[in-house]
Scaffold this motif. Structure first.
Motif, PDB file in Angstrom:
ATOM      1  N   SER A  72       0.839  -1.195   0.000  1.00 54.20           N
ATOM      2  CA  SER A  72       0.000   0.000   0.000  1.00 54.20           C
ATOM      3  C   SER A  72       0.878   1.251   0.000  1.00 54.20           C
ATOM      4  CB  SER A  72      -0.885  -0.043   1.244  1.00 54.20           C
ATOM      5  OG  SER A  72      -1.566   1.152   1.414  1.00 54.20           O
ATOM      6  N   GLY A  73       0.535   2.212  -0.851  1.00 50.75           N
ATOM      7  CA  GLY A  73       1.354   3.436  -0.914  1.00 50.75           C
ATOM      8  C   GLY A  73       2.407   3.357  -1.990  1.00 50.75           C
ATOM      9  N   SER A  74       2.829   2.126  -2.299  1.00 49.70           N
ATOM     10  CA  SER A  74       3.736   1.871  -3.408  1.00 49.70           C
ATOM     11  C   SER A  74       4.984   2.765  -3.421  1.00 49.70           C
ATOM     12  CB  SER A  74       2.969   1.986  -4.734  1.00 49.70           C
ATOM     13  OG  SER A  74       2.498   0.712  -5.123  1.00 49.70           O
ATOM     14  N   TYR A  75       5.603   2.871  -4.593  1.00 49.73           N
ATOM     15  CA  TYR A  75       6.909   3.529  -4.664  1.00 49.73           C
ATOM     16  C   TYR A  75       6.832   5.015  -4.319  1.00 49.73           C
ATOM     17  CZ  TYR A  75      11.770   3.767  -6.040  1.00 49.73           C
ATOM     18  OH  TYR A  75      13.130   3.894  -6.012  1.00 49.73           O
ATOM     19  N   LEU A  76       5.744   5.663  -4.719  1.00 51.08           N
ATOM     20  CA  LEU A  76       5.630   7.102  -4.473  1.00 51.08           C
ATOM     21  C   LEU A  76       5.703   7.425  -2.987  1.00 51.08           C
ATOM     22  CD1 LEU A  76       2.924   8.620  -6.864  1.00 51.08           C
ATOM     23  CD2 LEU A  76       5.276   9.369  -6.576  1.00 51.08           C
ATOM     24  N   GLU A  77       4.995   6.656  -2.173  1.00 54.09           N
ATOM     25  CA  GLU A  77       5.045   6.938  -0.738  1.00 54.09           C
ATOM     26  C   GLU A  77       6.342   6.402  -0.129  1.00 54.09           C
ATOM     27  OE1 GLU A  77       1.953   5.365   1.835  1.00 54.09           O
ATOM     28  OE2 GLU A  77       2.629   6.615   3.491  1.00 54.09           O
ATOM     29  N   LEU A  78       6.788   5.267  -0.627  1.00 55.29           N
ATOM     30  CA  LEU A  78       7.994   4.649  -0.061  1.00 55.29           C
ATOM     31  C   LEU A  78       9.196   5.589  -0.166  1.00 55.29           C
ATOM     32  CD1 LEU A  78       9.217   2.076   1.190  1.00 55.29           C
ATOM     33  CD2 LEU A  78       9.805   1.361  -1.144  1.00 55.29           C
ATOM     34  N   MET A  79       9.377   6.194  -1.332  1.00 54.39           N
ATOM     35  CA  MET A  79      10.488   7.133  -1.527  1.00 54.39           C
ATOM     36  C   MET A  79      10.478   8.208  -0.458  1.00 54.39           C
ATOM     37  SD  MET A  79      11.054   8.222  -5.466  1.00 54.39           S
ATOM     38  CE  MET A  79       9.336   8.688  -5.698  1.00 54.39           C
ATOM     39  N   GLN A  80       9.293   8.772  -0.247  1.00 53.84           N
ATOM     40  CA  GLN A  80       9.183   9.875   0.712  1.00 53.84           C
ATOM     41  C   GLN A  80       9.361   9.362   2.134  1.00 53.84           C
ATOM     42  OE1 GLN A  80       7.084  13.142   0.074  1.00 53.84           O
ATOM     43  NE2 GLN A  80       6.809  12.870  -2.106  1.00 53.84           N
TER      44      GLN A  80
END
Lengths: 563, 563
Positions: free
Chosen positions: A537-545
């Protein structure tokens, strides 16, 4: 007809609203408002915006003068007038002129207390009373800070506390080019959002050159530096205290009003204190959280205004409703907006409310339009009830809209189903056809129906460490630009031809950029009989941040090849 | 497990959503989508934005190609393939290759019709088939218009129809410097807002140099001019038809599907047509309005997507909800945004729903912040029920937020009381502490409780003509800058000393700038025993805009001294 004498203690949101409502209901009432400071009505929430110069004249923050109250509403507003004592038997108050010290006694039929809350200034901190230590409560305070910063050519400021006031001070001083340090005792800023979303805020602060120090506190203030619990010293010629507020209950307590479990003045459904004909409203009282059903305090402007209105309505025999509060808030922070309503996941856990949460990252408008940006939206809901409990949103566009819609749903006891089918305004200029809240609800529905499994991005680091099988479902060019070090790139557009690469004997975790493609792959694999397929959940976009701030500020090894 | 063969007729919102949902629920299904045009998935709502160059490449409006459907979803998307016949007994369809004319027969287990709606092009108009007459339905259309305008150096364009598509064309062509004429058959543009609010839109169009012609229609198109019902001729080298759309029901009707009273395909709660195993969704069907309980048609993107999803869910035995539609929409028009949801006052009247409405004009954010602008917000509610029925909002800031909140309330059957106490996000950056919707609800509550009387600004002209006693409650400097010719200036700040100027033997009407001060004066006079005191809802801010367009475009005498 009535000829009541109504005395209001304290101006601003609660007090001024009470006085004005009394006048509207009763032209015959004698309405007097006593404010101990020099200003009876100002936009306290606007105060920090003077520090950036966005509001160049601090006096403009004053909304109404005593003369205007008199002329427009026939309300007697007396400033520099502190109510120091209440005689609830005689129904009188003692008013002290704060400039001359003179005392006088004033009688009342109905007394409304709106004393507000004051900044916490722990005396245990060495130098807390120094002239370079400030707090923000009124126009005088903000003028004093601004003058000090200018007169002393202050270049380094420490802000203590990462709540709304602290962050608004950071945002505004950030426009002035000062070196800023933010010190927060908890492990993340903003108690109104969860840890994962707070990492996005940390990144934003970091990107805007704010020195963010977490899990640390102020011990000592010097002329040009401060010392922290950890022993660290930080350069700072001025310190702004924003670690929280405490209800201003001294007068009420002295009068014998019961104080509640949270430290606020206890009131009943009609905002009556434990003493007849004494009401209390605003930041000084304790209220009931509609969702947890627990007592709480809520220092927000609109609830204070409604409490004031309702208290006066009760005085005049009008029925009122008091369903409790949910708390909705928003902050503008550099180029990000952060909004939330209801309960966080952390608050659900604390209150032992069984819940689930989903994070989606839709664009703020149709992708073919210029200037699109992602909205990070978390929806928290009861399990198995599907009752909507809370939401958090972060983005460059006005995420207040998404949160306001969900706040409305919460206050109407809405269910996930109600949100999936909600018809919101759409035009490519304003949103996507499936609105962000629709999308969150559609994903939530799947979780609610136990149709698929997900794991939060907060767990990815441990998955990597444990050597879990992680599929990156994005296209090869996206993978090449940056990916989880241990992930395998099997794009959604290829996986049906590459099923033999997907193990059946161990758990498989899938992510893409914003969870849309990974969601489709998870559903397909579930359908094909794969067991133990989990969406990240949240995928790469959230993971990066999520990983960014800690990667930058500690020596740990990144789990990402690139940002 | 399932191995169903699902055939979808038509792509875009409804069709593509149905196909994708089928794939997510059933990896074993054979899913085929036939689209008669060359593009199977595009953002039709974004089409007008190509005309301004905001979307420079029209091909970018295509969201997904057949190849992407195949690779990502294993969906067979066939373009230039028109389904021309259905044999519901054999459960087959005939597909025509629109380029070669070749026919083939394809069988289905479940058929989903999503043919959409087509622009109305009355053949009675002379020259309607000329090469300089256009309509907008797909990417091919918008490319064709753009090419024609460029190739022929078109300087004058007539847009026929003042609905959403017509206005979006105006807005986008307006950026290109062309001379624009808008012709609308009704007495105001946008059927989704009431006449009074439409005047604000007329003013905006006028201010942006659009020649607005109301209550007139197109009769004849020539190479360089058009002729109207009124006999007027207008210079125009190109004509864009946007007078409405009609459901594309030919195929369904030919197959024997029942057509409903509104001319759309009739469907049941689960979107099944009258023929087994044939579903219909999107702009071609008729739906039920949740508020009027009457059949209606609603050509909007998100409802189409949800209908598609729900139809497929039903195919797979999942329970669905279908509470009917309310209709929520928004348009960006030059520097104004116009949004609405639920019922207008006109729709209430048409449906004989007893109702009241209030108009408030709060600022979009706290007045001490820079760049504030007014929000015109009308709230329509049932009387005496207090049920929220609809809302309209116009402003420079994103009024979609206010309308989305009210749409949420409507769909949850909210009452005025629910809206007064609603806790929305507040920070001076984003809104006022009392949010616009709170303010509207507070005023509505007073009307609901019969606490005071109001009159719409649409009645002011006749009040002036009848010599009614109108008080302007603003300060003298505001009055001097412009006022109703016959009004008397008694400011809120002076009226208690000037009561003898206020007559008791005849009705008194009061207004100020945004109704806040006049409201307080009305309440006070009511309290003082005055009978027949009436607030002018909308006040001077709305009145100026309401009168403006007609004053400018007719020879009538203005009732205002200045603008």
């Amino acid at each position: 007809m009535f000829n009541k004498k109504i005395v209001v203690v304290g101006g601003v949101g609660g007090g001024a609203s009470a006085a004005a409502r009394a006048r509207r209901l009763d032209e015959s009432a004698e309405v007097t408002m006593y404010e101990k400071g020099p200003d009876v009505s100002f936009s306290n929430c606007s105060l920090p915006y003077h520090l950036s110069g966005l509001i160049p004249d601090a006096n403009s923050i004053i909304l109404k003068t005593p003369e205007q109250f008199k002329k427009q509403y026939n309300i007697q507003a007396e400033v520099n007038s502190e109510v120091v004592d209440i005689d609830s038997k005689q129904k009188t108050v003692q008013v002290k002129d704060t400039q001359t010290g003179a005392l006088r006694t004033v009688n009342y039929d109905e007394l409304i207390l709106s004393p507000g809350a004051k900044p916490v200034m722990p005396q245990i901190i060495k130098g807390i009373d120094n002239k370079n230590v400030f707090s923000i409560r009124n126009v005088v305070d903000i003028k004093r800070i601004q003058k000090y910063l200018v007169d002393n050519d202050v270049t380094d400021v420490a802000v203590i506390g990462g709540g709304f006031i602290g962050l608004e001070v950071i945002e505004n001083l950030g426009q002035t080019g000062k070196n800023l340090t933010l010190i927060e005792m908890a492990d993340h800023v903003l108690g109104t959002i969860d840890d994962d979303f707070a990492q996005l805020v940390h990144k934003n602060l970091y990107d805007n050159d704010v020195n963010v120090i977490l899990e640390d506190g102020l011990v000592e203030v010097d002329d040009d530096q401060i010392r922290l619990v950890s022993g660290k010293t930080i350069k700072a010629q001025a310190v702004i205290m924003a670690i929280g507020v405490t209800p201003d209950i001294a007068l009420a307590a002295k009068a014998g009003c019961k104080i509640g479990v949270t430290g606020g003045i206890e009131v009943n459904q009609q905002y009556e204190t434990s003493i007849p004909d004494i009401y209390a409203v605003g930041d000084a009282i304790e209220v009931t959280n509609m969702l947890t059903r627990q007592k709480t305090r809520l220092a927000l402007a609109y609830p204070a205004q409604m409490e004031a209105r309702d208290a006066v309505d009760h005085i005049y025999g009008r029925p009122i409703q008091n369903k409790g509060v949910i708390g909705s808030q928003v902050i503008h922070l550099f180029d990000l907006n952060v909004a939330s309503t209801g309960l966080t996941e952390a608050a659900c856990e604390e209150n032992q409310i069984e819940h689930r949460a989903v994070t989606v990252i839709p664009q703020n408008r149709v992708s073919v339009m210029p200037d699109t940006s992602p909205i990070f939206l978390k929806l928290v809901f009861g399990y198995p009830s599907g009752e909507i409990l809370g939401a958090q949103a972060i983005g460059k566009s006005g995420v207040d809209k998404q949160i306001d819609v969900i706040a409305t749903m919460i206050s109407m006891h809405g269910h996930i189903d109600d949100l999936t089918h909600l018809e919101l305004c759409y035009s490519p200029w304003f949103s996507t056809a499936k609105n962000a809240v629709n999308i969150a609800a559609l994903v939530a529905e799947n979780i609610l129906n136990d149709e698929y499994q997900q794991v939060s991005i907060s767990k990815v680091r441990s998955l990597v460490e444990k050597g879990a099988f992680i599929i990156d479902a994005r296209e090869p060019n996206e993978y090449a630009a940056g990916h989880i070090t241990t992930s395998v790139n099997i794009p959604l557009s290829q996986f049906r031809q590459r099923l033999d690469e997907i193990p059946t004997d161990r758990p498989v975790y899938i992510h893409c950029q914003s969870s849309q493609r990974s969601y489709n792959m998870v559903r397909a694999l579930d359908n094909l009989g794969y067991k133990n397929i989990t969406n990240i959940s949240g995928s790469y976009l959230e993971l990066m941040q999520y990983e960014y701030f800690k990667d930058q500020t500690t020596n740990r090894e990144s789990i990402l090849t690139n940002y």
